[in-house]
Design a protein around this motif. Structure first.
Motif, PDB file in Angstrom:
ATOM      1  N   ARG A 334       3.002   4.652  -8.566  1.00  8.13           N
ATOM      2  CA  ARG A 334       2.753   3.164  -8.313  1.00  8.13           C
ATOM      3  C   ARG A 334       1.477   2.556  -8.209  1.00  8.13           C
ATOM      4  NH1 ARG A 334       7.843   3.088  -4.170  1.00  8.13           N
ATOM      5  NH2 ARG A 334       9.632   3.940  -5.837  1.00  8.13           N
ATOM      6  N   LEU A 335       0.594   3.361  -7.675  1.00 10.87           N
ATOM      7  CA  LEU A 335      -0.754   2.968  -7.353  1.00 10.87           C
ATOM      8  C   LEU A 335      -1.838   3.241  -8.372  1.00 10.87           C
ATOM      9  CD1 LEU A 335      -0.833   4.011  -3.523  1.00 10.87           C
ATOM     10  CD2 LEU A 335      -0.775   1.615  -4.544  1.00 10.87           C
ATOM     11  N   ALA A 336      -1.205   4.227  -9.423  1.00  7.06           N
ATOM     12  CA  ALA A 336      -1.939   4.311 -10.512  1.00  7.06           C
ATOM     13  C   ALA A 336      -3.105   5.279 -10.294  1.00  7.06           C
ATOM     14  CB  ALA A 336      -2.560   3.148 -11.258  1.00  7.06           C
ATOM     15  N   LEU A 337      -2.815   6.113  -9.527  1.00  7.91           N
ATOM     16  CA  LEU A 337      -3.675   7.318  -8.980  1.00  7.91           C
ATOM     17  C   LEU A 337      -3.892   8.745 -10.030  1.00  7.91           C
ATOM     18  CD1 LEU A 337      -3.264   7.061  -5.274  1.00  7.91           C
ATOM     19  CD2 LEU A 337      -5.349   5.934  -6.636  1.00  7.91           C
ATOM     20  N   VAL A 346      -3.748   9.473  -1.351  1.00  7.12           N
ATOM     21  CA  VAL A 346      -2.677   8.610  -1.555  1.00  7.12           C
ATOM     22  C   VAL A 346      -2.719   7.678  -0.281  1.00  7.12           C
ATOM     23  CG1 VAL A 346      -0.219   8.120  -2.072  1.00  7.12           C
ATOM     24  CG2 VAL A 346      -1.600   9.837  -3.325  1.00  7.12           C
ATOM     25  N   ALA A 347      -2.740   8.333   0.720  1.00  8.63           N
ATOM     26  CA  ALA A 347      -2.615   7.702   2.098  1.00  8.63           C
ATOM     27  C   ALA A 347      -3.672   6.500   2.064  1.00  8.63           C
ATOM     28  CB  ALA A 347      -2.803   8.675   3.235  1.00  8.63           C
ATOM     29  N   ASP A 348      -4.841   6.963   1.797  1.00  8.12           N
ATOM     30  CA  ASP A 348      -6.137   6.061   1.896  1.00  8.12           C
ATOM     31  C   ASP A 348      -5.669   4.646   0.944  1.00  8.12           C
ATOM     32  OD1 ASP A 348      -7.226   7.433   3.588  1.00  8.12           O
ATOM     33  OD2 ASP A 348      -8.674   8.494   2.349  1.00  8.12           O
ATOM     34  N   ALA A 350      -2.885   3.538  -0.234  1.00  9.95           N
ATOM     35  CA  ALA A 350      -1.645   2.928   0.308  1.00  9.95           C
ATOM     36  C   ALA A 350      -2.298   1.900   1.342  1.00  9.95           C
ATOM     37  CB  ALA A 350      -0.700   3.719   0.653  1.00  9.95           C
ATOM     38  N   SER A 351      -3.070   2.476   2.293  1.00  7.52           N
ATOM     39  CA  SER A 351      -3.874   1.895   3.321  1.00  7.52           C
ATOM     40  C   SER A 351      -4.525   0.576   2.607  1.00  7.52           C
ATOM     41  CB  SER A 351      -4.575   2.797   4.392  1.00  7.52           C
ATOM     42  OG  SER A 351      -4.108   3.757   4.690  1.00  7.52           O
ATOM     43  N   ASP A 352      -5.214   0.727   2.071  1.00  6.83           N
ATOM     44  CA  ASP A 352      -5.961  -0.300   1.219  1.00  6.83           C
ATOM     45  C   ASP A 352      -5.091  -1.467   0.897  1.00  6.83           C
ATOM     46  OD1 ASP A 352      -8.122   0.935   1.860  1.00  6.83           O
ATOM     47  OD2 ASP A 352      -8.532   1.969  -0.124  1.00  6.83           O
ATOM     48  N   ARG A 353      -4.043  -0.932   0.171  1.00  7.33           N
ATOM     49  CA  ARG A 353      -3.061  -1.806  -0.470  1.00  7.33           C
ATOM     50  C   ARG A 353      -2.297  -2.583   0.491  1.00  7.33           C
ATOM     51  NH1 ARG A 353      -2.976  -4.443  -4.988  1.00  7.33           N
ATOM     52  NH2 ARG A 353      -3.503  -2.468  -6.073  1.00  7.33           N
ATOM     53  N   LEU A 354      -1.993  -1.815   1.808  1.00  8.03           N
ATOM     54  CA  LEU A 354      -1.238  -2.682   2.543  1.00  8.03           C
ATOM     55  C   LEU A 354      -2.065  -3.302   3.745  1.00  8.03           C
ATOM     56  CD1 LEU A 354       1.462  -0.022   3.486  1.00  8.03           C
ATOM     57  CD2 LEU A 354       1.578  -2.037   2.222  1.00  8.03           C
ATOM     58  N   ARG A 355      -3.555  -3.075   3.680  1.00  9.27           N
ATOM     59  CA  ARG A 355      -4.378  -3.880   4.396  1.00  9.27           C
ATOM     60  C   ARG A 355      -4.458  -3.563   5.606  1.00  9.27           C
ATOM     61  NH1 ARG A 355      -6.676  -8.251   1.543  1.00  9.27           N
ATOM     62  NH2 ARG A 355      -5.540  -8.839  -0.446  1.00  9.27           N
ATOM     63  N   ILE A 356      -4.271  -2.026   5.916  1.00 12.20           N
ATOM     64  CA  ILE A 356      -4.286  -1.660   7.168  1.00 12.20           C
ATOM     65  C   ILE A 356      -5.589  -0.574   7.116  1.00 12.20           C
ATOM     66  CG2 ILE A 356      -1.854  -2.148   7.640  1.00 12.20           C
ATOM     67  CD1 ILE A 356      -1.191   1.010   7.044  1.00 12.20           C
ATOM     68  N   ARG A 358      -7.855   2.714   7.281  1.00  7.75           N
ATOM     69  CA  ARG A 358      -7.835   3.588   6.680  1.00  7.75           C
ATOM     70  C   ARG A 358      -7.498   4.970   7.626  1.00  7.75           C
ATOM     71  NH1 ARG A 358     -11.181   5.372   1.411  1.00  7.75           N
ATOM     72  NH2 ARG A 358     -10.556   3.733   0.027  1.00  7.75           N
ATOM     73  N   GLY A 359      -6.837   5.805   7.379  1.00 11.63           N
ATOM     74  CA  GLY A 359      -6.448   6.895   8.405  1.00 11.63           C
ATOM     75  C   GLY A 359      -5.241   6.819   8.934  1.00 11.63           C
ATOM     76  N   SER A 360      -4.713   5.541   9.053  1.00 12.99           N
ATOM     77  CA  SER A 360      -3.357   5.258   9.639  1.00 12.99           C
ATOM     78  C   SER A 360      -2.220   5.892   9.228  1.00 12.99           C
ATOM     79  CB  SER A 360      -3.017   3.918   9.795  1.00 12.99           C
ATOM     80  OG  SER A 360      -2.976   3.370   8.440  1.00 12.99           O
ATOM     81  N   LEU A 361      -2.339   6.353   7.576  1.00 16.03           N
ATOM     82  CA  LEU A 361      -1.159   6.940   7.029  1.00 16.03           C
ATOM     83  C   LEU A 361      -1.343   8.479   6.880  1.00 16.03           C
ATOM     84  CD1 LEU A 361      -0.244   4.349   4.367  1.00 16.03           C
ATOM     85  CD2 LEU A 361       0.711   4.422   6.685  1.00 16.03           C
ATOM     86  N   GLN A 362      -2.371   8.981   7.413  1.00 20.70           N
ATOM     87  CA  GLN A 362      -2.645  10.263   6.926  1.00 20.70           C
ATOM     88  C   GLN A 362      -1.644  11.384   7.671  1.00 20.70           C
ATOM     89  OE1 GLN A 362      -5.117  11.678   5.027  1.00 20.70           O
ATOM     90  NE2 GLN A 362      -6.096   9.776   4.771  1.00 20.70           N
ATOM     91  N   ASP A 363      -1.315  10.942   8.894  1.00 20.67           N
ATOM     92  CA  ASP A 363      -0.273  12.036   9.539  1.00 20.67           C
ATOM     93  C   ASP A 363       0.986  11.811   8.901  1.00 20.67           C
ATOM     94  OD1 ASP A 363      -2.227  13.032  11.319  1.00 20.67           O
ATOM     95  OD2 ASP A 363      -1.828  11.496  12.973  1.00 20.67           O
TER      96      ASP A 363
END
Length: 421
Positions: A334-337, A346-348, A350-356, A358-363
């Motif tokens: 979906r993120l064309a990666l 992918v976590a970084d 998705a964080s950029d896309r959700l405007r949160i 970086r690193g909040s989705l790594q775990d």
């Protein structure tokens, strides 16, 4: 010609299943020949081992170069100018004896007592190299002594033992009344017995411990051997063996003599029949043929089967890994990666896309696996919410269905499915 589900034709399938067999039948016959040769060779070796008698004459053999042989003592005697004649037949011993000869021999186990006494009666000097109870009894030299002794010296009046020095004997003997004991210990037990009461002289010593090749150089063993065997210019050394025997008796009945005459041919016929049956049935086995079958397994069946195995094994970490891999793969599309990105990338993204931050989705996408089923359910719920959030960020015009509104859930779900497809 009909087409199968995978696009192949029945003609191609028949061609693949009717592949010609390799022309390597001679290899099968070579294998059978090798097996037959191995069986024949094993039978010959076993028969050789069974029929070969043990080499009893190796101990104190004057021509034996091994550790238990006495070749070193025989060579020392020859260097001193003494003629050493090795005799291996008791019938030839008398022909080699003369007035100045010394007869040397161990205990001849395969000769009768009468024959042993006759051999010694013809020799002016005899050295018995075995301290067996039989030799002590036949010539009334004494008895075996109990216990072991340490280093001993001559301690007797015989001049030939004056320069022998110290020896460490293996067996000690208690001399009889008419026998002189030399190399005695504190209990008056002797290592060498000498009987010269008559015109003959008979000496006895345990040569298996003193005169073998591996022990001759120890202490005064070599000097003792020269003192016993080197008093005359000729030594007749008789080596007893199982093939040189005068013991006669009825042969014991064997298994072959007790069985009827038809048993051996019957066994041979059964073996030949078994071999023929193996060759006959073995021809029906050919090489394996690789064949591609037109079978299609649905992906959902594979998924459900793996899910049942994971649930049956209660393997929460493995299930979490599979769920995370699916989420990472779908988010990457979906993120064309691309297909070869890691979970952290992918976590970084998705964080950029959700405007949160970086690193909040790594775990969430690459953290430690859950320890139990409750943590697994919580992880699956959070991953589903992450996918919904990314879909909403990518397509803000698509409304997220309210789970409490059943009238709109079906339509919104179908719209999402069509958009994702």
């Amino acid at each position: 010609m009909t087409l199968l589900e995978d696009g192949s034709s029945t003609a191609e399938l028949e061609e693949s299943t009717a592949a010609p067999r390799p022309r390597g039948r001679w290899r099968r016959w070579v294998g059978w020949l090798v097996v037959a040769l191995m069986v024949i060779g094993g039978t010959a070796i076993a028969a050789r081992l069974v029929t070969t008698p043990p080499a009893v004459g190796a101990m104190l053999d004057p021509e034996g170069p091994g550790d238990v042989g006495a070749r070193a003592l025989a060579e020392i005697l020859r260097q001193q100018g003494i003629d050493v004649t090795v005799v291996r037949s008791y019938a030839e011993v008398r022909s080699h004896l003369d007035d100045g000869a010394t007869l040397a021999m161990a205990d001849p186990l395969y000769l009768t007592d009468e024959t042993v006494q006759a051999l010694v009666a013809d020799a002016p000097r005899t050295v018995l190299l075995s301290g067996s109870a039989r030799m002590l009894r036949l010539f009334r030299l004494g008895e075996s002594a109990v216990g072991e002794s340490g280093p001993v010296t001559a301690a007797c009046d015989l001049p030939e033992f004056a320069r022998v020095g110290t020896i460490l004997p293996g067996r000690m003997f208690s001399p009889s009344v008419n026998t002189t004991g030399c190399f005695t210990d504190q209990d008056e037990n002797a290592a060498v017995l000498v009987d010269y009461s008559s015109s003959q002289r008979i000496s006895l010593v345990d040569g298996t411990v003193l005169f073998t090749n591996d022990r001759l150089a120890q202490n005064g063993n070599a000097a003792l051997g020269l003192a016993l065997l080197g008093q005359t210019g000729h030594v007749v050394w008789y080596v007893p063996s199982s093939g040189d025997s005068d013991i006669t008796g009825e042969a014991q009945e064997s298994l072959g003599s007790l069985t009827p005459g038809w048993v051996t041919p019957a066994i041979l016929m059964l073996l030949l029949a078994g071999l023929a049956a193996a060759l006959w049935r073995g021809r029906r086995f050919g090489p394996l043929v690789a064949e591609t079958l037109p079978v299609t397994v649905r992906a959902s069946e594979t998924m459900h089967g793996r899910a049942r195995l994971t649930a049956k094994a209660a393997d929460a970490p493995h299930a979490a890994e599979a769920i995370r891999e699916g989420t990472v793969r779908r988010l990457a599309q979906r993120l064309a990666l691309g297909d070869r990105v890691s979970a952290h990338e992918v976590a970084d993204a998705a964080s950029d896309r959700l405007r949160i931050p970086r690193g909040s989705l790594q775990d969430l996408l690459g953290g430690p696996p859950p320890a139990d089923d409750q943590q697994l359910v919580d992880l699956a719920r959070r991953l589903a919410e992450l996918e919904d959030a990314v879909d909403a960020a990518l397509h803000p015009h698509v409304r997220t269905p309210n789970p409490d509104d059943p009238s709109r859930s079906g339509r919104n779900t179908s719209d999402r499915g069509e958009h994702r497809a």
